[in-house]
Design a protein around this motif. Structure first.
Motif, PDB file in Angstrom:
ATOM      1  N   GLY A  11      38.157  18.488-128.927  1.00  0.00           N
ATOM      2  CA  GLY A  11      36.751  18.240-128.648  1.00  0.00           C
ATOM      3  C   GLY A  11      36.570  16.998-127.803  1.00  0.00           C
ATOM      4  N   VAL A  12      35.945  17.163-126.643  1.00  0.00           N
ATOM      5  CA  VAL A  12      35.595  16.044-125.779  1.00  0.00           C
ATOM      6  C   VAL A  12      34.150  16.234-125.346  1.00  0.00           C
ATOM      7  CG1 VAL A  12      37.903  15.477-124.930  1.00  0.00           C
ATOM      8  CG2 VAL A  12      36.640  17.317-123.852  1.00  0.00           C
ATOM      9  N   TYR A  13      33.632  15.272-124.617  1.00  0.00           N
ATOM     10  CA  TYR A  13      32.212  15.300-124.239  1.00  0.00           C
ATOM     11  C   TYR A  13      31.951  16.440-123.266  1.00  0.00           C
ATOM     12  CZ  TYR A  13      32.661  10.700-126.328  1.00  0.00           C
ATOM     13  OH  TYR A  13      32.928   9.674-127.193  1.00  0.00           O
ATOM     14  N   ARG A  14      31.260  17.461-123.745  1.00  0.00           N
ATOM     15  CA  ARG A  14      31.144  18.717-122.997  1.00  0.00           C
ATOM     16  C   ARG A  14      30.280  18.596-121.744  1.00  0.00           C
ATOM     17  NH1 ARG A  14      32.619  23.325-124.885  1.00  0.00           N
ATOM     18  NH2 ARG A  14      30.795  24.442-124.075  1.00  0.00           N
ATOM     19  N   LYS A  15      29.374  17.614-121.701  1.00  0.00           N
ATOM     20  CA  LYS A  15      28.489  17.498-120.544  1.00  0.00           C
ATOM     21  C   LYS A  15      29.034  16.552-119.483  1.00  0.00           C
ATOM     22  CE  LYS A  15      24.245  18.687-123.036  1.00  0.00           C
ATOM     23  NZ  LYS A  15      22.851  18.286-123.367  1.00  0.00           N
ATOM     24  N   MET A  16      30.195  15.951-119.753  1.00  0.00           N
ATOM     25  CA  MET A  16      30.839  15.101-118.754  1.00  0.00           C
ATOM     26  C   MET A  16      31.840  15.928-117.960  1.00  0.00           C
ATOM     27  SD  MET A  16      31.503  11.615-120.978  1.00  0.00           S
ATOM     28  CE  MET A  16      32.206  10.726-119.577  1.00  0.00           C
ATOM     29  N   THR A  17      32.148  15.478-116.756  1.00  0.00           N
ATOM     30  CA  THR A  17      33.169  16.173-115.974  1.00  0.00           C
ATOM     31  C   THR A  17      34.552  15.808-116.494  1.00  0.00           C
ATOM     32  OG1 THR A  17      33.452  14.432-114.317  1.00  0.00           O
ATOM     33  CG2 THR A  17      31.673  16.043-113.941  1.00  0.00           C
ATOM     34  N   ALA A  18      35.526  16.623-116.107  1.00  0.00           N
ATOM     35  CA  ALA A  18      36.899  16.366-116.547  1.00  0.00           C
ATOM     36  C   ALA A  18      37.361  14.985-116.095  1.00  0.00           C
ATOM     37  CB  ALA A  18      37.828  17.451-115.994  1.00  0.00           C
ATOM     38  N   GLU A  19      37.082  14.645-114.852  1.00  0.00           N
ATOM     39  CA  GLU A  19      37.500  13.339-114.344  1.00  0.00           C
ATOM     40  C   GLU A  19      36.802  12.207-115.083  1.00  0.00           C
ATOM     41  OE1 GLU A  19      37.196  10.851-110.177  1.00  0.00           O
ATOM     42  OE2 GLU A  19      37.660  13.002-110.070  1.00  0.00           O
ATOM     43  N   GLN A  20      35.520  12.375-115.389  1.00  0.00           N
ATOM     44  CA  GLN A  20      34.779  11.343-116.113  1.00  0.00           C
ATOM     45  C   GLN A  20      35.344  11.124-117.517  1.00  0.00           C
ATOM     46  OE1 GLN A  20      30.855  13.034-115.815  1.00  0.00           O
ATOM     47  NE2 GLN A  20      30.270  11.737-114.063  1.00  0.00           N
ATOM     48  N   VAL A  21      35.679  12.222-118.187  1.00  0.00           N
ATOM     49  CA  VAL A  21      36.212  12.108-119.541  1.00  0.00           C
ATOM     50  C   VAL A  21      37.528  11.326-119.536  1.00  0.00           C
ATOM     51  CG1 VAL A  21      37.286  13.409-121.425  1.00  0.00           C
ATOM     52  CG2 VAL A  21      35.083  14.143-120.501  1.00  0.00           C
ATOM     53  N   ILE A  22      38.408  11.692-118.623  1.00  0.00           N
ATOM     54  CA  ILE A  22      39.717  11.031-118.573  1.00  0.00           C
ATOM     55  C   ILE A  22      39.569   9.565-118.220  1.00  0.00           C
ATOM     56  CG2 ILE A  22      41.937  10.991-117.387  1.00  0.00           C
ATOM     57  CD1 ILE A  22      41.516  14.066-116.989  1.00  0.00           C
ATOM     58  N   ALA A  23      38.725   9.266-117.231  1.00  0.00           N
ATOM     59  CA  ALA A  23      38.504   7.870-116.839  1.00  0.00           C
ATOM     60  C   ALA A  23      37.882   7.077-117.986  1.00  0.00           C
ATOM     61  CB  ALA A  23      37.617   7.811-115.599  1.00  0.00           C
ATOM     62  N   LEU A  24      36.981   7.699-118.741  1.00  0.00           N
ATOM     63  CA  LEU A  24      36.351   7.020-119.880  1.00  0.00           C
ATOM     64  C   LEU A  24      37.392   6.624-120.920  1.00  0.00           C
ATOM     65  CD1 LEU A  24      33.946   6.097-121.611  1.00  0.00           C
ATOM     66  CD2 LEU A  24      33.762   8.459-122.443  1.00  0.00           C
ATOM     67  N   PHE A  25      38.280   7.554-121.261  1.00  0.00           N
ATOM     68  CA  PHE A  25      39.303   7.243-122.256  1.00  0.00           C
ATOM     69  C   PHE A  25      40.239   6.144-121.759  1.00  0.00           C
ATOM     70  CE2 PHE A  25      37.794  10.955-124.369  1.00  0.00           C
ATOM     71  CZ  PHE A  25      38.222  10.851-125.684  1.00  0.00           C
ATOM     72  N   ALA A  26      40.522   6.140-120.471  1.00  0.00           N
ATOM     73  CA  ALA A  26      41.336   5.062-119.911  1.00  0.00           C
ATOM     74  C   ALA A  26      40.616   3.726-120.030  1.00  0.00           C
ATOM     75  CB  ALA A  26      41.672   5.372-118.454  1.00  0.00           C
ATOM     76  N   ARG A  27      39.312   3.706-119.718  1.00  0.00           N
ATOM     77  CA  ARG A  27      38.526   2.478-119.808  1.00  0.00           C
ATOM     78  C   ARG A  27      38.474   1.967-121.241  1.00  0.00           C
ATOM     79  NH1 ARG A  27      37.156  -0.841-117.830  1.00  0.00           N
ATOM     80  NH2 ARG A  27      34.928  -0.988-117.449  1.00  0.00           N
ATOM     81  N   LEU A  28      38.353   2.891-122.212  1.00  0.00           N
ATOM     82  CA  LEU A  28      38.295   2.483-123.619  1.00  0.00           C
ATOM     83  C   LEU A  28      39.582   1.806-124.064  1.00  0.00           C
ATOM     84  CD1 LEU A  28      36.545   5.614-125.213  1.00  0.00           C
ATOM     85  CD2 LEU A  28      35.554   3.338-124.868  1.00  0.00           C
ATOM     86  N   LYS A  29      40.678   2.092-123.366  1.00  0.00           N
ATOM     87  CA  LYS A  29      41.970   1.477-123.688  1.00  0.00           C
ATOM     88  C   LYS A  29      42.286   0.306-122.768  1.00  0.00           C
ATOM     89  CE  LYS A  29      43.394   4.187-127.073  1.00  0.00           C
ATOM     90  NZ  LYS A  29      43.781   3.680-128.423  1.00  0.00           N
ATOM     91  N   GLY A  30      41.272  -0.181-122.016  1.00  0.00           N
ATOM     92  CA  GLY A  30      41.441  -1.397-121.245  1.00  0.00           C
ATOM     93  C   GLY A  30      41.872  -1.238-119.808  1.00  0.00           C
ATOM     94  N   VAL A  31      41.906  -0.007-119.296  1.00  0.00           N
ATOM     95  CA  VAL A  31      42.290   0.205-117.897  1.00  0.00           C
ATOM     96  C   VAL A  31      41.077  -0.092-117.011  1.00  0.00           C
ATOM     97  CG1 VAL A  31      43.160   1.857-116.201  1.00  0.00           C
ATOM     98  CG2 VAL A  31      43.940   1.970-118.580  1.00  0.00           C
ATOM     99  N   PRO A  32      41.208  -0.906-115.963  1.00  0.00           N
ATOM    100  CA  PRO A  32      40.085  -1.192-115.069  1.00  0.00           C
ATOM    101  C   PRO A  32      39.496   0.083-114.454  1.00  0.00           C
ATOM    102  CG  PRO A  32      41.904  -2.700-114.646  1.00  0.00           C
ATOM    103  CD  PRO A  32      42.426  -1.657-115.589  1.00  0.00           C
ATOM    104  N   ALA A  33      38.211   0.043-114.120  1.00  0.00           N
ATOM    105  CA  ALA A  33      37.485   1.241-113.691  1.00  0.00           C
ATOM    106  C   ALA A  33      38.146   1.925-112.499  1.00  0.00           C
ATOM    107  CB  ALA A  33      36.033   0.872-113.366  1.00  0.00           C
ATOM    108  N   GLY A  34      38.463   1.159-111.454  1.00  0.00           N
ATOM    109  CA  GLY A  34      39.054   1.759-110.269  1.00  0.00           C
ATOM    110  C   GLY A  34      40.402   2.403-110.563  1.00  0.00           C
ATOM    111  N   GLU A  35      41.225   1.720-111.332  1.00  0.00           N
ATOM    112  CA  GLU A  35      42.528   2.255-111.713  1.00  0.00           C
ATOM    113  C   GLU A  35      42.373   3.481-112.602  1.00  0.00           C
ATOM    114  OE1 GLU A  35      46.669   2.727-112.222  1.00  0.00           O
ATOM    115  OE2 GLU A  35      45.444   1.734-110.696  1.00  0.00           O
ATOM    116  N   ALA A  36      41.353   3.463-113.472  1.00  0.00           N
ATOM    117  CA  ALA A  36      41.111   4.602-114.362  1.00  0.00           C
ATOM    118  C   ALA A  36      40.794   5.853-113.565  1.00  0.00           C
ATOM    119  CB  ALA A  36      39.977   4.280-115.328  1.00  0.00           C
ATOM    120  N   ARG A  37      39.953   5.723-112.544  1.00  0.00           N
ATOM    121  CA  ARG A  37      39.606   6.882-111.706  1.00  0.00           C
ATOM    122  C   ARG A  37      40.827   7.364-110.929  1.00  0.00           C
ATOM    123  NH1 ARG A  37      34.912   3.719-110.964  1.00  0.00           N
ATOM    124  NH2 ARG A  37      35.725   2.896-108.987  1.00  0.00           N
ATOM    125  N   LYS A  38      41.631   6.423-110.430  1.00  0.00           N
ATOM    126  CA  LYS A  38      42.839   6.779-109.679  1.00  0.00           C
ATOM    127  C   LYS A  38      43.807   7.561-110.561  1.00  0.00           C
ATOM    128  CE  LYS A  38      46.741   4.630-107.252  1.00  0.00           C
ATOM    129  NZ  LYS A  38      47.343   3.321-106.842  1.00  0.00           N
TER     130      LYS A  38
END
Length: 326
Positions: free
Chosen positions: A96-123
């Motif tokens: 279960g993940v956030y169904r209204k977010m895009t796949a890229e947004q979900v992955i980047a969000l989880f990276a950010r929650l673990k301390g990865v900077p925003a630009g690096e998270a998107r990359k």
């Protein structure tokens, strides 16, 4: 994570996970009973057992999600804390993940929650989506993806921050064979980069292919803990031979193990099967037959598989439990 040059440089001196005497009862039912094991740093450990064996409850207690009735768990030599959990990637059994977010947004969000900077998270999110064959679906909302695609997004989210220790609870469930093979490759890549892997499954073939060690659970208890070869060693190796005669070979073959005479095959050859005793070698059987002048039409050593060991260990555990009156 999925690109070259991301090997872990630091060496963990403590085991990734140490579980000692964990027990948990729900409503009078003992879900986990006095379970202890260690996950060595850098290993791929399979946490195996039938459905309902207590695997998920044990994993949750290991991460501090559930408080044990007795016992404790250490991550990297310390009790689970927010700091130690930042070094862990966890895929829960419940998807279960956030169904209204895009796949890229979900992955980047989880990276950010673990301390990865925003630009690096998107990359990292873009690279991981490509690696998992989802490059064209990064902009789609989770609710628009198939079940298997959404599961791959959640797997990516669990490891996007390049954790030292990856725990996957039934990661292959719901994936088709092609994507199961891809996930096996990813697990091996992560291990090659120096990460420790622990995954639970009831599919023995996958564990046999990629695990260094296995911990086997049944009825809430640990019933085996060791490497794959040690597990396979609990199952007798079989040798099947075909003989161009009706001679009784029991005396000749029984020196090597338990002998069974089977039905003749389609060509009329008499089939014998030997469950080898510990230390016996198929070549010894072949040599004895040749020296005795036996006319062989068939000689087939059969290597046991982890599935066979699993069935034997669980059956032995059930038998012991029944004898103990449980």
């Amino acid at each position: 994570m999925f690109l070259p040059g991301n090997r872990i440089s630091s060496i963990m001196t403590s085991p990734a996970l140490e579980v000692s005497g964990l027990s948990k009862t729900f409503g009078g039912f003992p879900a986990v009973r006095d379970v202890s094991f260690t996950v060595p740093a850098g290993s791929i450990t399979g946490f195996l057992g039938p459905n309902g064996a207590g695997k998920t409850t044990t994993l949750r207690m290991s991460l501090g999600v559930i408080r044990p009735d007795t016992g404790h768990a250490l991550l990297f030599g310390q009790p689970p804390t927010l700091k130690t959990l930042d070094r862990v990637g966890f895929l829960p059994e419940e998807r279960g993940v956030y169904r209204k977010m895009t796949a890229e947004q979900v992955i980047a969000l989880f990276a950010r929650l673990k301390g990865v900077p925003a630009g690096e998270a998107r990359k990292r999110a873009k690279a991981a989506l490509e690696r998992f064959g989802l490059g064209a679906s990064g902009g789609k909302k989770i609710k628009e993806l198939s079940k298997g695609m959404a599961q791959k997004v959640q797997i990516i989210a669990a490891i996007i921050h390049e954790p030292d220790f990856i725990i996957l609870d039934e990661p292959f469930s719901g994936l088709d064979p092609v994507n199961q093979a891809m996930l096996e490759d990813v697990i091996l890549e992560q291990a090659e980069a120096g990460r420790t892997i622990l995954f639970s499954t009831h599919v023995m073939a996958q564990a046999e292919r990629i695990c260094d060690r296995i911990v086997l659970m049944a009825r809430g208890q640990k019933i085996f803990d060791g490497n794959v070869e040690e597990a396979l060693g609990v199952v007798p190796r079989l040798v099947t031979i075909g003989v161009d005669s009706d001679d009784d070979l029991s005396a000749l073959l029984s020196r090597f193990g338990e002998v069974t005479r089977l039905e003749k095959d389609m060509d009329g050859a008499t089939i014998w099967q030997i469950a080898l005793s510990p230390g016996a070698d198929p070549q010894h059987v072949l040599r004895a037959c040749v020296e005795a002048g036996v006319r062989l039409t068939r000689f087939e050593p059969v290597r046991p598989h982890l599935h066979d060991a699993f069935v034997q260990l669980v059956s032995a555990s059930d038998t012991a439990a029944a004898a103990g009156g449980r």
